[in-house]
Design a protein around this motif. Sequence first.
Motif, PDB file in Angstrom:
ATOM      1  N   ALA A 237       0.838  -1.206   0.000  1.00 38.82           N
ATOM      2  CA  ALA A 237       0.000   0.000   0.000  1.00 38.82           C
ATOM      3  C   ALA A 237       0.866   1.246   0.000  1.00 38.82           C
ATOM      4  O   ALA A 237       2.016   1.234   0.465  1.00 38.82           O
ATOM      5  CB  ALA A 237      -0.929   0.007   1.211  1.00 38.82           C
ATOM      6  N   VAL A 238       0.283   2.327  -0.540  1.00 36.79           N
ATOM      7  CA  VAL A 238       0.923   3.646  -0.515  1.00 36.79           C
ATOM      8  C   VAL A 238       0.028   4.582   0.286  1.00 36.79           C
ATOM      9  O   VAL A 238      -1.176   4.688   0.030  1.00 36.79           O
ATOM     10  CB  VAL A 238       1.103   4.206  -1.940  1.00 36.79           C
ATOM     11  CG1 VAL A 238       1.770   5.581  -1.897  1.00 36.79           C
ATOM     12  CG2 VAL A 238       1.921   3.241  -2.794  1.00 36.79           C
ATOM     13  N   MET A 239       0.609   5.251   1.269  1.00 36.76           N
ATOM     14  CA  MET A 239      -0.155   6.177   2.093  1.00 36.76           C
ATOM     15  C   MET A 239      -0.431   7.466   1.317  1.00 36.76           C
ATOM     16  O   MET A 239       0.233   7.757   0.314  1.00 36.76           O
ATOM     17  CB  MET A 239       0.621   6.496   3.371  1.00 36.76           C
ATOM     18  CG  MET A 239       0.889   5.268   4.248  1.00 36.76           C
ATOM     19  SD  MET A 239      -0.636   4.475   4.806  1.00 36.76           S
ATOM     20  CE  MET A 239      -1.211   5.718   5.981  1.00 36.76           C
ATOM     21  N   PRO A 240      -1.421   8.265   1.762  1.00 37.54           N
ATOM     22  CA  PRO A 240      -1.731   9.518   1.063  1.00 37.54           C
ATOM     23  C   PRO A 240      -0.514  10.437   0.933  1.00 37.54           C
ATOM     24  O   PRO A 240       0.339  10.496   1.817  1.00 37.54           O
ATOM     25  CB  PRO A 240      -2.815  10.151   1.941  1.00 37.54           C
ATOM     26  CG  PRO A 240      -3.462   8.991   2.633  1.00 37.54           C
ATOM     27  CD  PRO A 240      -2.355   8.011   2.873  1.00 37.54           C
ATOM     28  N   THR A 241      -0.457  11.149  -0.185  1.00 37.68           N
ATOM     29  CA  THR A 241       0.658  12.048  -0.461  1.00 37.68           C
ATOM     30  C   THR A 241       0.607  13.277   0.445  1.00 37.68           C
ATOM     31  O   THR A 241      -0.458  13.846   0.675  1.00 37.68           O
ATOM     32  CB  THR A 241       0.623  12.488  -1.930  1.00 37.68           C
ATOM     33  OG1 THR A 241       0.724  11.323  -2.762  1.00 37.68           O
ATOM     34  CG2 THR A 241       1.772  13.428  -2.256  1.00 37.68           C
ATOM     35  N   LEU A 242       1.775  13.691   0.937  1.00 33.44           N
ATOM     36  CA  LEU A 242       1.914  14.887   1.759  1.00 33.44           C
ATOM     37  C   LEU A 242       2.910  15.833   1.091  1.00 33.44           C
ATOM     38  O   LEU A 242       3.562  15.482   0.106  1.00 33.44           O
ATOM     39  CB  LEU A 242       2.412  14.515   3.163  1.00 33.44           C
ATOM     40  CG  LEU A 242       1.548  13.528   3.965  1.00 33.44           C
ATOM     41  CD1 LEU A 242       2.261  13.151   5.251  1.00 33.44           C
ATOM     42  CD2 LEU A 242       0.178  14.124   4.255  1.00 33.44           C
ATOM     43  N   ALA A 243       3.039  17.017   1.647  1.00 34.67           N
ATOM     44  CA  ALA A 243       4.024  17.972   1.143  1.00 34.67           C
ATOM     45  C   ALA A 243       5.415  17.598   1.641  1.00 34.67           C
ATOM     46  O   ALA A 243       5.605  17.318   2.829  1.00 34.67           O
ATOM     47  CB  ALA A 243       3.661  19.383   1.588  1.00 34.67           C
ATOM     48  N   ALA A 244       6.378  17.584   0.736  1.00 36.84           N
ATOM     49  CA  ALA A 244       7.762  17.308   1.124  1.00 36.84           C
ATOM     50  C   ALA A 244       8.347  18.518   1.842  1.00 36.84           C
ATOM     51  O   ALA A 244       8.074  19.663   1.471  1.00 36.84           O
ATOM     52  CB  ALA A 244       8.597  16.965  -0.099  1.00 36.84           C
ATOM     53  N   ASP A 245       9.155  18.266   2.851  1.00 34.07           N
ATOM     54  CA  ASP A 245       9.737  19.329   3.669  1.00 34.07           C
ATOM     55  C   ASP A 245      11.256  19.314   3.492  1.00 34.07           C
ATOM     56  O   ASP A 245      11.920  18.358   3.897  1.00 34.07           O
ATOM     57  CB  ASP A 245       9.357  19.117   5.134  1.00 34.07           C
ATOM     58  CG  ASP A 245       9.830  20.242   6.041  1.00 34.07           C
ATOM     59  OD1 ASP A 245      10.445  21.202   5.521  1.00 34.07           O
ATOM     60  OD2 ASP A 245       9.589  20.160   7.260  1.00 34.07           O
ATOM     61  N   GLU A 246      11.801  20.357   2.916  1.00 24.05           N
ATOM     62  CA  GLU A 246      13.264  20.443   2.727  1.00 24.05           C
ATOM     63  C   GLU A 246      14.008  20.373   4.051  1.00 24.05           C
ATOM     64  O   GLU A 246      15.142  19.891   4.106  1.00 24.05           O
ATOM     65  CB  GLU A 246      13.617  21.746   2.007  1.00 24.05           C
ATOM     66  CG  GLU A 246      13.371  21.728   0.511  1.00 24.05           C
ATOM     67  CD  GLU A 246      14.552  21.166  -0.273  1.00 24.05           C
ATOM     68  OE1 GLU A 246      15.539  20.742   0.357  1.00 24.05           O
ATOM     69  OE2 GLU A 246      14.477  21.144  -1.510  1.00 24.05           O
ATOM     70  N   ASP A 247      13.376  20.843   5.131  1.00 27.39           N
ATOM     71  CA  ASP A 247      14.044  20.800   6.432  1.00 27.39           C
ATOM     72  C   ASP A 247      14.323  19.379   6.889  1.00 27.39           C
ATOM     73  O   ASP A 247      15.186  19.154   7.742  1.00 27.39           O
ATOM     74  CB  ASP A 247      13.205  21.521   7.485  1.00 27.39           C
ATOM     75  CG  ASP A 247      13.202  23.032   7.293  1.00 27.39           C
ATOM     76  OD1 ASP A 247      14.090  23.535   6.570  1.00 27.39           O
ATOM     77  OD2 ASP A 247      12.322  23.707   7.861  1.00 27.39           O
ATOM     78  N   SER A 248      13.592  18.418   6.333  1.00 29.77           N
ATOM     79  CA  SER A 248      13.800  17.031   6.749  1.00 29.77           C
ATOM     80  C   SER A 248      15.157  16.492   6.329  1.00 29.77           C
ATOM     81  O   SER A 248      15.614  15.474   6.866  1.00 29.77           O
ATOM     82  CB  SER A 248      12.687  16.139   6.179  1.00 29.77           C
ATOM     83  OG  SER A 248      12.780  16.060   4.766  1.00 29.77           O
ATOM     84  N   VAL A 249      15.806  17.153   5.368  1.00 29.26           N
ATOM     85  CA  VAL A 249      17.140  16.726   4.943  1.00 29.26           C
ATOM     86  C   VAL A 249      18.201  17.756   5.339  1.00 29.26           C
ATOM     87  O   VAL A 249      19.271  17.828   4.730  1.00 29.26           O
ATOM     88  CB  VAL A 249      17.185  16.446   3.427  1.00 29.26           C
ATOM     89  CG1 VAL A 249      16.371  15.222   3.090  1.00 29.26           C
ATOM     90  CG2 VAL A 249      16.717  17.651   2.627  1.00 29.26           C
ATOM     91  N   ALA A 250      17.908  18.533   6.381  1.00 33.38           N
ATOM     92  CA  ALA A 250      18.909  19.479   6.892  1.00 33.38           C
ATOM     93  C   ALA A 250      20.128  18.751   7.440  1.00 33.38           C
ATOM     94  O   ALA A 250      21.188  19.356   7.621  1.00 33.38           O
ATOM     95  CB  ALA A 250      18.284  20.367   7.970  1.00 33.38           C
TER      96      ALA A 250
END
Length: 333
Positions: free
Chosen positions: A237-250
């Motif tokens: 299964a694929v969960m619903p799409t969310l907005a990607a956050d650039e801060d997550s790869v800080a």
Amino acid sequence: MAAAAVPQDIARRAVEWMVELQSPPVPDELLREWQQWLTSHPDHQRAWQRIEAVNDRLRGLGAGQQHPAPALTAALLAPRGSRGRRQAVKALSLAIFTGTLAWTAEEHLPWRAWSADERTGPGQRRRVALADGTRVALNTASAFDVAIDGAARRLRLHAGELLITTAPDTAGRPLLVHTAQGVLETLAASSARFAVRLYPHATQVSVFDGEVALRPASLAASSVLQAGQQALFGAAAVMPTLAADEDSVAWIDGFLIAKAMRLDAFVAELERYSDIALGCAPAVAGLRVSGSFRLDDIGRVLETLAATLTLDIETTTRFFGHWRSGIRLAPRP
């Protein structure tokens, strides 16, 4: 003599000692009593060697990740002398001295990470350039294999998190990233920049440039993520799409950024970069954390949290064949 030949009562007593020595505080008198028990009979020493061997195997398989056995967790949480602790000790001794614990660990821990083509340990980060020009940044405790041939460029992520930057491939080969849950694909004619992170039973994909197709292992159809989108998927299964956050790869620049994050979630994320256990007391788990924190000084981050949130920093020490330390944030008296 095989560990299975250790008498049942001695095996259970050895596990009781292990639990006692991991339940702080550990008085000096208790440690002396354990040493006297250990040296009083060869069977005691063989039982303890079995416990140490299983512990070493779990640490080796873990590739920097901690997966405590449920029975051990139950034994540590139950009060000393309680029926719950006795039952947990019984279950744990059965697991250790029949091999169940080690077998379960080998089934679930990413042991392949140790032999991967590219890898990092806890707290380490690296950047590598592949032969086709793809650039890959490895976050803490990450590992992947590379296979590039005339038909495709393949990466297999075994543990951790990658930030991948591709360029159009003149040979027309797609880039495929395999995980335990499925496969990601970027087209040969386009470039993309995306992050892939493994969780125990899911893969998270965040696309920052270009587009990435993802296909769960048990599904025939693919889903396509565009730039600015993020999704979590399992094998079916694929969960619903969310907005990607650039801060997550800080982390690529050595930072962990929090925005009103729960303290327990923040500490769990911070622990990925630490070689000792980190935690917080349940009473303060719901406090909120915001800010940008440098990952090269975990101690300073904890001091900042303690000062900002009015907390105490507690150091715990447990004995499991050797002394191990941990740090916990707790309410001030």
